[in-house]
Write a protein that holds these residues in place. Structure first.
Motif, PDB file in Angstrom:
ATOM      1  N   PHE A 419       0.774  -1.235   0.000  1.00 44.44           N
ATOM      2  CA  PHE A 419       0.000   0.000   0.000  1.00 44.44           C
ATOM      3  C   PHE A 419       0.813   1.297   0.000  1.00 44.44           C
ATOM      4  O   PHE A 419       0.282   2.347  -0.346  1.00 44.44           O
ATOM      5  CB  PHE A 419      -0.930   0.015   1.223  1.00 44.44           C
ATOM      6  N   SER A 420       2.067   1.252   0.412  1.00 47.79           N
ATOM      7  CA  SER A 420       2.827   2.486   0.583  1.00 47.79           C
ATOM      8  C   SER A 420       3.648   2.849  -0.654  1.00 47.79           C
ATOM      9  O   SER A 420       4.317   1.994  -1.242  1.00 47.79           O
ATOM     10  CB  SER A 420       3.761   2.371   1.794  1.00 47.79           C
ATOM     11  N   LYS A 421       3.605   4.126  -1.012  1.00 47.27           N
ATOM     12  CA  LYS A 421       4.408   4.613  -2.134  1.00 47.27           C
ATOM     13  C   LYS A 421       5.805   4.988  -1.685  1.00 47.27           C
ATOM     14  O   LYS A 421       6.784   4.783  -2.420  1.00 47.27           O
ATOM     15  CB  LYS A 421       3.730   5.829  -2.774  1.00 47.27           C
ATOM     16  N   ASN A 422       5.937   5.528  -0.475  1.00 51.21           N
ATOM     17  CA  ASN A 422       7.196   6.152  -0.065  1.00 51.21           C
ATOM     18  C   ASN A 422       8.087   5.287   0.820  1.00 51.21           C
ATOM     19  O   ASN A 422       9.170   5.718   1.197  1.00 51.21           O
ATOM     20  CB  ASN A 422       6.902   7.466   0.662  1.00 51.21           C
ATOM     21  N   THR A 423       7.658   4.078   1.170  1.00 51.08           N
ATOM     22  CA  THR A 423       8.500   3.214   1.994  1.00 51.08           C
ATOM     23  C   THR A 423       9.605   2.609   1.141  1.00 51.08           C
ATOM     24  O   THR A 423       9.352   2.052   0.071  1.00 51.08           O
ATOM     25  CB  THR A 423       7.676   2.089   2.631  1.00 51.08           C
ATOM     26  N   THR A 424      10.832   2.700   1.640  1.00 56.34           N
ATOM     27  CA  THR A 424      11.988   2.156   0.925  1.00 56.34           C
ATOM     28  C   THR A 424      12.646   1.061   1.763  1.00 56.34           C
ATOM     29  O   THR A 424      12.317   0.875   2.940  1.00 56.34           O
ATOM     30  CB  THR A 424      13.015   3.263   0.655  1.00 56.34           C
ATOM     31  N   GLU A 425      13.595   0.378   1.145  1.00 60.69           N
ATOM     32  CA  GLU A 425      14.221  -0.745   1.843  1.00 60.69           C
ATOM     33  C   GLU A 425      14.990  -0.295   3.081  1.00 60.69           C
ATOM     34  O   GLU A 425      14.886  -0.917   4.138  1.00 60.69           O
ATOM     35  CB  GLU A 425      15.166  -1.495   0.898  1.00 60.69           C
ATOM     36  N   ARG A 426      15.734   0.779   2.982  1.00 55.68           N
ATOM     37  CA  ARG A 426      16.514   1.225   4.143  1.00 55.68           C
ATOM     38  C   ARG A 426      15.609   1.594   5.305  1.00 55.68           C
ATOM     39  O   ARG A 426      15.863   1.223   6.463  1.00 55.68           O
ATOM     40  CB  ARG A 426      17.403   2.420   3.756  1.00 55.68           C
ATOM     41  N   VAL A 430      15.125  -0.356   9.167  1.00 58.53           N
ATOM     42  CA  VAL A 430      15.168   0.381  10.434  1.00 58.53           C
ATOM     43  C   VAL A 430      13.920   0.066  11.253  1.00 58.53           C
ATOM     44  O   VAL A 430      13.972  -0.181  12.454  1.00 58.53           O
ATOM     45  CB  VAL A 430      15.282   1.900  10.184  1.00 58.53           C
ATOM     46  N   GLY A 431      12.775   0.067  10.579  1.00 56.78           N
ATOM     47  CA  GLY A 431      11.519  -0.219  11.261  1.00 56.78           C
ATOM     48  C   GLY A 431      11.486  -1.609  11.866  1.00 56.78           C
ATOM     49  O   GLY A 431      10.981  -1.810  12.976  1.00 56.78           O
ATOM     50  N   VAL A 432      12.003  -2.594  11.155  1.00 55.17           N
ATOM     51  CA  VAL A 432      12.039  -3.969  11.665  1.00 55.17           C
ATOM     52  C   VAL A 432      12.890  -4.054  12.923  1.00 55.17           C
ATOM     53  O   VAL A 432      12.500  -4.677  13.923  1.00 55.17           O
ATOM     54  CB  VAL A 432      12.576  -4.932  10.585  1.00 55.17           C
ATOM     55  N   ALA A 468      11.301   6.694   8.704  1.00 53.76           N
ATOM     56  CA  ALA A 468      12.716   6.513   8.361  1.00 53.76           C
ATOM     57  C   ALA A 468      12.922   6.570   6.847  1.00 53.76           C
ATOM     58  O   ALA A 468      13.934   7.107   6.369  1.00 53.76           O
ATOM     59  CB  ALA A 468      13.219   5.181   8.919  1.00 53.76           C
ATOM     60  N   SER A 469      11.980   6.034   6.080  1.00 55.94           N
ATOM     61  CA  SER A 469      12.096   6.062   4.618  1.00 55.94           C
ATOM     62  C   SER A 469      12.063   7.485   4.088  1.00 55.94           C
ATOM     63  O   SER A 469      12.845   7.855   3.201  1.00 55.94           O
ATOM     64  CB  SER A 469      10.957   5.258   3.986  1.00 55.94           C
TER      65      SER A 469
END
Length: 536
Positions: A419-426, A430-432, A468-469
């Motif tokens: 669902f998210s457009k702006n979430t990136t791997e980095r 961090v979130g995990v 964070a993304s």
């Protein structure tokens, strides 16, 4: 061992021989790694559906369900009310992504959406969590054999592992599914015999027993207390455990891999929907058994609550019943154990070995590697299984609690991916990390019940990942092709049909058939309310 009797040994031995025979027969059809991972895509949807059901309804349910209800009553049903909601989400959002891609490992999606690192993290989380939960299943089975035969549980753990390993390694996923069908029949035959035996042995009519149980608060399944330290409230079951079980059925290789073996998207969805409709009846059966056992034994304490159903079978069974019960629990456990071994082998081969070590080997090589990984994981799970042997609480509750630690990472990675457009791997990684840290703190320094770990971990993961993304990588120009929005756009631009027959192929579209799950969810809650109110 002599008390078990020749007839019981014949029943148990026949079951094991049939399971290994199926593995050998299916093994003749395995010519490639793809056959090992997904079969030949000719397995009927109902067989896949039975396999999905029996994989999660393991000995942990057969033994742990009654044990848990023996102490907490029918309120344990709250934890299992959510399956219609879960399967509704899975067939509408998860399955189309994985089925359309034609992959054998669902974690390939993570690489396409975010990158190779997130794929490794998710695959690693799966392997760790599955090792622990499979070890709990293995222990449950071995507990049965120790109870019946007197053979030490450590020896039983090794015996059961070898038996499941043989047919899984020979026949791959096809053997897993078809043995699950046989195992499900044995499981429910044993369960129904126990039900009829228990009802026959009750010292008073069932209505009188239920009336006394209601007076002790054992028949109320819908507990509405806003107490976050209470495990079995309707809020923890419907809200928190919905998130928990979505990851079990939508973001778990062991479950999704079966549906990927279906002939088409419609069959894949129908196989999953069988669990959406069947789970309520299955869990009600085993949990109601625990409540009736509480009345039958007048609430006496057992040294190990997981042996209640076995104790009853030993005391009141007819010739051959203990053999059937042993076969039923073995069937339940081995349906989970074989599934785990096959899926863990698949992930190890595709997500790690092939991805990072040997990319261009021939298919025969990967088939050999897959079978070697099956042996490796079978040997490894023995270690935590031996650790579970010191546990005396409900193994169903222990398993659920263990799994809840990993749900937040799985939930956030797939939810944000969809669902998210702006979430990136980095930002996601961090979130995990922050999510795991928060859960460790919650588990050790608060009284919050474990079902809420899924919601807490998921929310923390998603919020931190998104923030964070944005900080690390800024705003993304457009939705990834592998989001819901991106998929809908892709289908529109390419002119691809959104349906195959009566089923949507594009993620995010809700099939007409799926709405029945929502109706069934409401009816199941109404039934439990009326059931308790009708007891006088």
């Amino acid at each position: 061992m002599s008390e078990f009797g020749l007839l019981n040994w014949v029943v148990l031995s026949a079951y094991l021989a049939v399971s290994i025979g199926i593995g050998a027969a299916m093994g003749r059809k395995v010519h490639s790694s793809q056959d090992f991972f997904l079969g030949d895509r000719s397995i009927p949807w109902w067989a896949i559906g039975i396999s999905v059901v029996s994989t999660y309804v393991s000995a942990l349910t057969f033994l742990g369900g009654p044990a848990w209800a023996y102490t907490d009553g029918l309120s344990v049903m709250a934890i299992h009310l959510n399956y219609p909601l879960v399967i509704f989400l899975v067939v509408s959002f998860f399955l189309p992504f994985f089925y359309n891609s034609g992959v054998a490992s669902i974690y390939e999606y993570q690489e396409k959406r975010f990158g190779a690192t997130s794929r490794c993290v998710m695959a690693g989380v799966f392997l760790i969590s599955q090792t622990l939960t499979t070890a709990a299943v293995l222990y449950a089975t071995s507990l049965v054999l120790e109870f019946i035969t007197g053979v030490p549980v450590q020896t039983c753990i090794a015996i059961v592992t070898v038996a499941a390993l043989l047919y899984t390694m020979m026949g791959g996923l096809a053997a897993v599914i078809w043995t699950d069908v046989v195992q499900a029949g044995i499981l429910f035959a044993g369960a129904f015999i126990i039900v009829f035996q228990l009802l026959d042995q009750l010292p008073v009519p069932l209505a009188t027993a239920l009336s006394e149980l209601k007076g002790q608060g054992m028949t109320n399944a819908i507990v509405t207390d806003l107490d976050f330290s209470n495990v079995t409230t309707v809020w923890s079951g419907v809200i928190a455990m919905t998130l928990f079980h979505v990851t079990i059925y939508g973001a778990n290789q062991m479950m999704v891999q079966r549906s990927l073996a279906a002939k088409n998207i419609g069959d894949a969805k129908k196989s999953m929907m069988m669990m959406g409709y069947g789970a309520f009846f299955i869990y009600f059966l085993f949990i109601a058994l625990g409540v009736l056992f509480y009345f039958f034994y007048q609430g006496k304490e057992f040294e190990n609550g997981n042996t209640i159903i076995l104790q009853f079978a030993a005391e009141y069974g007819f010739p051959g019943l203990m053999g059937l019960i042993a076969a039923a629990v073995l069937a339940a456990s081995m349906s989970s154990l074989d599934s785990a071994l096959n899926s863990m082998s698949t992930v190890s081969t595709l997500d790690f070995y092939k991805r990072f070590y040997r990319r261009d080997a021939d298919d025969r090589h990967y088939l050999v590697v897959s079978r070697l990984f099956t042996i490796f994981w079978a040997a490894l799970i023995i270690i935590p299984a031996l650790m579970f042997a010191s546990s005396t609480g409900s193994i169903l509750e222990i398993l659920s609690k263990l799994g809840s630690y990993f749900v937040g990472a799985k939930l956030s990675m797939f939810a944000l991916g969809f669902f998210s457009k702006n979430t990136t791997e980095r930002g996601l990684l961090v979130g995990v990390a922050v999510g795991f840290a928060v859960l460790i703190w919650v588990a050790n320094y608060t009284d919050v019940a474990w079902p809420w770990y899924a919601a807490i971990g998921g929310v923390v993961n998603m919020v931190v990942s998104y923030v964070a993304s944005r900080i690390l990588d800024g705003t993304q120009a457009e939705y990834s092709e592998y989001t819901i929005a991106g998929q809908k756009k892709l289908f529109a631009e390419t002119g691809r049909a959104e349906r195959e027959g009566n089923w949507f192929v594009v993620p995010g579209r809700v099939d007409r058939q799926a709405y029945g799950l929502l109706v069934f969810f409401v009816l199941s809650i109404a039934f439990l309310v009326v059931f308790n109110l009708s007891i006088s």
